[in-house]
Write a protein that holds these residues in place. Structure first.
Motif, mmCIF file in Angstrom:
data_model
loop_
_atom_site.group_PDB
_atom_site.id
_atom_site.type_symbol
_atom_site.label_atom_id
_atom_site.label_comp_id
_atom_site.label_asym_id
_atom_site.label_seq_id
_atom_site.Cartn_x
_atom_site.Cartn_y
_atom_site.Cartn_z
ATOM 1 N N LYS A 109 0.954 -1.395 -0.128
ATOM 2 C CA LYS A 109 0.216 0.104 0.135
ATOM 3 C C LYS A 109 1.109 0.953 -0.210
ATOM 4 C CE LYS A 109 -4.017 2.484 0.445
ATOM 5 N NZ LYS A 109 -4.662 2.438 -0.494
ATOM 6 N N GLN A 110 2.046 1.001 0.704
ATOM 7 C CA GLN A 110 2.867 2.393 1.191
ATOM 8 C C GLN A 110 3.656 2.874 -0.249
ATOM 9 O OE1 GLN A 110 5.928 1.596 4.242
ATOM 10 N NE2 GLN A 110 4.321 0.910 5.805
ATOM 11 N N HIS A 111 3.917 1.502 -1.270
ATOM 12 C CA HIS A 111 4.645 1.969 -2.816
ATOM 13 C C HIS A 111 3.318 2.197 -3.751
ATOM 14 C CE1 HIS A 111 7.116 0.915 -6.257
ATOM 15 N NE2 HIS A 111 6.391 0.199 -6.399
ATOM 16 N N LYS A 112 1.670 1.890 -3.555
ATOM 17 C CA LYS A 112 1.270 2.241 -4.227
ATOM 18 C C LYS A 112 0.902 3.899 -4.235
ATOM 19 C CE LYS A 112 -3.210 1.114 -6.575
ATOM 20 N NZ LYS A 112 -3.843 0.016 -7.020
ATOM 21 N N ILE A 113 0.987 4.176 -2.747
ATOM 22 C CA ILE A 113 0.997 5.747 -2.323
ATOM 23 C C ILE A 113 1.841 6.182 -2.846
ATOM 24 C CG2 ILE A 113 0.540 7.340 -0.543
ATOM 25 C CD1 ILE A 113 -1.077 4.655 1.065
ATOM 26 N N GLU A 114 3.113 6.176 -3.444
ATOM 27 C CA GLU A 114 4.409 6.245 -2.817
ATOM 28 C C GLU A 114 4.147 6.727 -5.330
ATOM 29 O OE1 GLU A 114 7.737 3.827 -2.084
ATOM 30 O OE2 GLU A 114 7.327 4.843 0.005
ATOM 31 N N GLN A 115 3.739 6.412 -5.725
ATOM 32 C CA GLN A 115 3.686 6.252 -7.045
ATOM 33 C C GLN A 115 3.061 6.579 -7.738
ATOM 34 O OE1 GLN A 115 2.809 1.733 -7.534
ATOM 35 N NE2 GLN A 115 5.036 1.669 -8.994
ATOM 36 N N VAL A 116 1.244 7.364 -6.823
ATOM 37 C CA VAL A 116 0.199 7.803 -6.873
ATOM 38 C C VAL A 116 0.823 9.146 -6.782
ATOM 39 C CG1 VAL A 116 -1.953 9.061 -6.407
ATOM 40 C CG2 VAL A 116 -2.036 6.484 -6.742
ATOM 41 N N ALA A 117 1.897 9.473 -5.455
ATOM 42 C CA ALA A 117 2.440 10.808 -5.209
ATOM 43 C C ALA A 117 3.177 11.261 -6.600
ATOM 44 C CB ALA A 117 2.987 10.636 -4.154
ATOM 45 N N THR A 118 3.791 10.439 -7.167
ATOM 46 C CA THR A 118 5.312 10.973 -7.571
ATOM 47 C C THR A 118 4.396 11.540 -9.245
ATOM 48 O OG1 THR A 118 6.301 8.982 -7.584
ATOM 49 C CG2 THR A 118 7.023 9.855 -9.503
ATOM 50 N N VAL A 119 3.258 10.563 -9.671
ATOM 51 C CA VAL A 119 2.297 11.438 -10.538
ATOM 52 C C VAL A 119 2.037 12.509 -9.844
ATOM 53 C CG1 VAL A 119 0.508 11.234 -11.841
ATOM 54 C CG2 VAL A 119 1.742 9.420 -11.607
ATOM 55 N N TYR A 120 1.497 13.106 -9.037
ATOM 56 C CA TYR A 120 1.087 14.348 -8.763
ATOM 57 C C TYR A 120 1.631 14.749 -8.799
ATOM 58 C CZ TYR A 120 -0.852 17.520 -5.464
ATOM 59 O OH TYR A 120 -1.542 18.910 -5.126
ATOM 60 N N LEU A 121 2.710 14.701 -8.113
ATOM 61 C CA LEU A 121 4.313 15.742 -8.208
ATOM 62 C C LEU A 121 4.708 15.662 -9.948
ATOM 63 C CD1 LEU A 121 6.531 13.814 -5.525
ATOM 64 C CD2 LEU A 121 5.001 16.023 -4.907
#
Length: 122
Positions: free
Chosen positions: A81-93
């Motif tokens: 779940k952490q990894h998925k959130i990090e991926q979503v955050a990367t796209v947001y950034l």
């Protein structure tokens, strides 16, 4: 034969989650966070809350339970779940062109209206 109890359980789970997110937003605002996004979604997944805490951009995962009997809500935020959130955050950034800002990943857990904020959860 239709199984209505599963649909009711799913609806209750969704309503519990939405209620927890409202409580988490109120808590964060009370603690001087500026809420930028709620339920930010992209093709990879979703981040419950994106906020600013002073000079730090914070990605917040909210987990809500009505009881601790089967464990704490924070325990549901595993490595996957952490990894998925990090991926979503990367796209947001990337979409927002935020390349040099302080970042943090938090978990807000809500257990029967009690709020626990775990800063730097990972």
């Amino acid at each position: 034969m239709l199984n209505f109890s599963k649909n009711i359980e799913k609806e209750n789970h969704i309503e519990t989650g939405k209620h927890g997110e409202k409580i988490a937003c109120k808590f964060l605002k009370k603690n001087k966070y500026k809420i930028l996004e709620k339920n930010y979604k992209n093709k990879i997944g979703e981040i419950d809350i994106i906020a600013i805490d002073q000079d730090t951009l914070v990605f917040v995962e909210v987990k809500t339970k009505t009881t601790e009997i089967f464990g704490l809500p924070r325990e549901m935020v595993d490595e996957q779940k952490q990894h998925k959130i990090e991926q979503v955050a990367t796209v947001y950034l990337m979409k927002k062109r935020l390349f040099n800002c302080k970042l943090r990943f938090d978990v807000v857990e809500v257990i029967d209206k009690q709020v626990h904020h775990i800063k730097n959860a990972w």
